[in-house]
Design a protein around this motif. Structure first.
Motif, PDB file in Angstrom:
ATOM      1  N   PHE B 166       0.712  -1.270  -0.037  1.00 39.49           N
ATOM      2  CA  PHE B 166      -0.010   0.284   0.094  1.00 39.49           C
ATOM      3  C   PHE B 166       0.852   1.161   0.024  1.00 39.49           C
ATOM      4  O   PHE B 166       0.732   2.104  -0.955  1.00 39.49           O
ATOM      5  N   LEU B 244      -5.726  -4.493  -3.297  1.00 42.13           N
ATOM      6  CA  LEU B 244      -5.165  -3.382  -2.356  1.00 42.13           C
ATOM      7  C   LEU B 244      -4.550  -2.491  -3.163  1.00 42.13           C
ATOM      8  O   LEU B 244      -4.655  -1.062  -2.941  1.00 42.13           O
ATOM      9  N   VAL B 247      -6.489   0.216  -5.202  1.00 46.63           N
ATOM     10  CA  VAL B 247      -7.010   1.312  -4.225  1.00 46.63           C
ATOM     11  C   VAL B 247      -5.766   2.137  -4.103  1.00 46.63           C
ATOM     12  O   VAL B 247      -6.181   3.489  -4.171  1.00 46.63           O
ATOM     13  N   GLN B 276      -3.648   4.228   8.631  1.00 48.91           N
ATOM     14  CA  GLN B 276      -3.689   3.005   8.351  1.00 48.91           C
ATOM     15  C   GLN B 276      -2.701   1.875   8.805  1.00 48.91           C
ATOM     16  O   GLN B 276      -3.024   0.712   9.295  1.00 48.91           O
ATOM     17  N   PRO B 301      -9.043   1.155   3.898  1.00 48.58           N
ATOM     18  CA  PRO B 301      -8.786  -0.081   3.001  1.00 48.58           C
ATOM     19  C   PRO B 301      -7.880  -1.091   3.596  1.00 48.58           C
ATOM     20  O   PRO B 301      -8.119  -2.479   3.413  1.00 48.58           O
ATOM     21  N   TYR B 304      -9.241  -3.972   5.902  1.00 50.76           N
ATOM     22  CA  TYR B 304      -9.698  -5.333   5.133  1.00 50.76           C
ATOM     23  C   TYR B 304      -8.784  -6.140   4.588  1.00 50.76           C
ATOM     24  O   TYR B 304      -8.825  -7.476   4.383  1.00 50.76           O
ATOM     25  N   ALA B 305      -7.673  -5.364   3.677  1.00 53.58           N
ATOM     26  CA  ALA B 305      -6.698  -6.073   3.168  1.00 53.58           C
ATOM     27  C   ALA B 305      -5.782  -6.957   4.252  1.00 53.58           C
ATOM     28  O   ALA B 305      -5.427  -8.049   3.878  1.00 53.58           O
ATOM     29  N   ASP B 327     -14.039  -9.081   2.457  1.00 54.69           N
ATOM     30  CA  ASP B 327     -12.959  -8.324   2.447  1.00 54.69           C
ATOM     31  C   ASP B 327     -12.796  -7.882   1.122  1.00 54.69           C
ATOM     32  O   ASP B 327     -12.476  -6.633   0.961  1.00 54.69           O
ATOM     33  N   ILE B 331     -12.799  -3.914  -0.294  1.00 59.43           N
ATOM     34  CA  ILE B 331     -11.455  -3.277  -1.124  1.00 59.43           C
ATOM     35  C   ILE B 331     -12.033  -3.063  -2.518  1.00 59.43           C
ATOM     36  O   ILE B 331     -11.821  -1.853  -2.870  1.00 59.43           O
TER      37      ILE B 331
END
Lengths: 239, 351
Positions: B166, B244, B247, B276, B301, B304-305, B327, B331
């Motif tokens: 991420f 992920l 996003v 996060q 996000p 959930y990842a 999940d 996402i």
């Protein structure tokens, strides 16, 4: 509107408090080289961006070959060379051109790249990384990128800024050759000696075209000895 | 939508970064360094209240044992059928499932979080000792997930991988798109037949490629060099990772609309990335967050990842498990919103 490359009437555009275009009128016939001449901040770039479909005017009419600018862009009719070179510095000349070729949907990539590089005389720099090139060479690559898809209208926003006089002469030779092939060119500049090379001129000031005609016509109309003083007199008269 | 143009954008991004050795290096080396630090730093030990279920259908005097266990400090116990107990372990509402037979006590621990597992085991052993000498005859310990040698690193590896995917991809896409805006190339692209959606999609494809390369190296490093145990399939890990990354790329494009230069873009890190890290399960498991912070974690996000990656890596869930699907769905929803926002932000900049 047969035979008209550009038709603009009463075009207005405001950015916040600044009114960049205040009822601009201009027509350009197919195959002409027309110079848009005016000081910085007079609205040249905004008008060119409107023709390239990047700015939506609040009022007035703009069409390119009888179509809305966005449609003309989608149809690949317009080649736009921005003021900055607008290339990917990490990529080679060829990679840049290959990318822009794909965006324009041209299939014969190799031929398009060879022709465009031939036009700007950069065949030998094909594999050079763009960030290693001189400013003048980058400008030439930028022009090549605008030529790849053989557009019918070339919009050149101050293409010769920072270009040495010899190269500037070469550029104008390219422009003249393209016009000979039927390409219409609208070129903006604030350099008066470049203006003399255009078929016709539009003098732009504070978002309106204050006078249109050949360089000779404009100097005669203003009763001036050269284009620069003609511009000053016409601007004073319009104020 | 032209696949050729999307592919052209994606190819160009890969080509650009191919020559940017430093970025590529950081993409791979930085997470490995941090992962090694995490491995060296985190051992195991903690004190926890153990939530135990005594299997009524497989135990003698289940009700009495449950009541006695419940009365001891550090244990909350109830009785239920073995199947119900197993479901509670899977759902995370219980930590241990006890079977009290004539031959002794068997304790099935949930096991996916070593910090918690260690605490639960200690509390239960203490409680069983209080019950009497017969029960204390060393209970047989089994694990639903993980195992006796399952360390904190095993549990945290998926979280760290998700976080780095991420973080780095967000940074790279923010700065790349910012350059696209500031160098004038976006202007050129918008004056070509390329559509905004095609541009955004091309970015997503290009960066997902890098993210998957990063994930492949990072997962290999954690598994083969750091010796992290992992279950489940690599494909599942990559699917979650790719979701992920989409996003984070879109979020990067969106953020670049609000930054005028690279310095400003970096200032978005505290806003977008740090919450996060703190709330998405990297530092503290989401279910142990204070009530006040849980709603915030629910809109990140990474939360959930992390959950999905933990499920597929630690618990070995398949991709079509309801929890993983949920999940991935969330996402995907984030993806749709951020991609939509990214496309809209391009319109705002260039009319």
């Amino acid at each position: 509107m047969d035979g008209l490359a550009i038709f603009a009437q009463g075009v207005r555009k405001r950015f916040g408090a600044v009114e960049a275009l205040r009822g601009l009128d201009l027509t350009v016939r197919e195959g002409e080289i027309v110079g848009l001449l005016g000081p910085n901040g007079s609205g040249k770039t905004t008008f060119i961006r409107a023709l390239a479909g990047l700015v939506r005017p609040e009022a007035g009419k703009v069409s390119v070959f009888g179509r809305a600018p966005g449609q003309a862009v989608a149809a690949g009719l317009i080649g736009y060379m921005t003021q900055a070179a607008a290339l990917y510095g990490e990529l080679t000349v060829e990679e840049n051109l290959r990318f822009f070729c794909a965006l324009q949907g041209r299939r014969d990539t190799e031929r398009a790249i060879s022709e465009a590089l031939g036009t700007v005389d950069l065949e030998d720099r094909r594999r050079a990384i763009v960030s290693t090139l001189s400013g003048g060479m980058r400008t030439r690559v930028s022009l090549a990128a605008a030529l790849l898809h053989e557009p019918r209208l070339l919009l050149l926003d101050e293409p010769t800024v920072g270009v040495d006089p010899l190269l500037r002469r070469d550029f104008w030779d390219h422009f003249r050759a393209l016009a000979g092939r039927g390409v219409t060119i609208l070129v903006s500049s604030h350099v008066m000696d470049e203006a003399a090379r255009c078929d016709r001129l539009g003098l732009i000031r504070a978002g309106v075209v204050i006078a249109e005609g050949t360089a000779a016509e404009l100097t005669a109309r203003a009763g001036a000895s050269d284009l620069e003083s003609a511009f000053v007199r016409l601007a004073e008269a319009s104020a | 939508m032209s696949a050729r143009r999307v592919a052209a954008v994606a190819r160009r991004i890969v080509a650009q970064f191919r020559r940017d050795h430093r970025s590529i290096g950081l993409l791979v080396v930085a997470p490995i360094i941090v992962m090694s630090l995490v491995g060296a730093l985190w051992g195991t030990s903690a004190q926890t209240v153990a939530r135990a279920v005594v299997a009524s259908d497989r135990s003698v005097a289940a009700a009495r044992v449950a009541a006695m266990l419940d009365a001891t400090a550090g244990v909350e116990a109830r009785e239920a059928s073995y199947a119900e107990g197993l479901a509670a372990l899977r759902a995370g509402t219980a930590d241990a499932l006890l079977t009290v037979g004539p031959g002794g006590v068997t304790v099935l621990l949930e096991g996916s979080d070593p910090l918690r597992t260690g605490g639960v085991a200690a509390s239960l052993q203490g409680a069983l000792r209080e019950l009497g000498p017969s029960a204390a005859v060393s209970p047989r310990i089994e694990y639903l997930y993980g195992g006796a040698d399952f360390t904190l690193l095993d549990a945290l590896a998926p979280v760290v991988i998700a976080f780095f995917a991420f973080f780095f991809i967000f940074l790279l896409s923010t700065v790349s798109f910012l350059r696209e805006r500031s160098s004038g190339t976006l202007e050129r692209l918008m004056a070509s037949p390329l559509r905004r959606g095609e541009l955004v999609l091309g970015y997503l494809v290009g960066f997902t490629f890098f993210a998957l390369v990063q994930a492949a190296i990072l997962v290999s490093f954690t598994v083969f060099v750091l010796g992290v145990s992992y279950r489940g399939s690599l494909v599942a890990i990559f699917v979650v990772e790719a979701a992920l990354v989409i996003v984070s790329v879109a979020l990067g494009l969106l953020v670049s609309a609000f930054a005028r230069n690279e310095l400003q873009a970096i200032q978005f890190i505290p806003l977008v990335v740090v919450p996060q890290a703190f709330l998405g399960g990297l530092l503290v498991p989401v279910d142990q967050l204070p009530d006040l912070l849980r709603p915030i974690a629910a809109v990140l996000p990474l939360t959930y990842a992390t959950e999905a990656l933990r499920a597929v890596m630690v618990k070995g869930y398949p991709l079509d498990d309801p929890l993983v699907l949920r999940d991935l769905g969330v996402i995907a929803l984030f993806g749709v919103l951020t991609v939509g926002g990214a496309i809209a932000s391009i319109r705002r900049e260039v009319a």
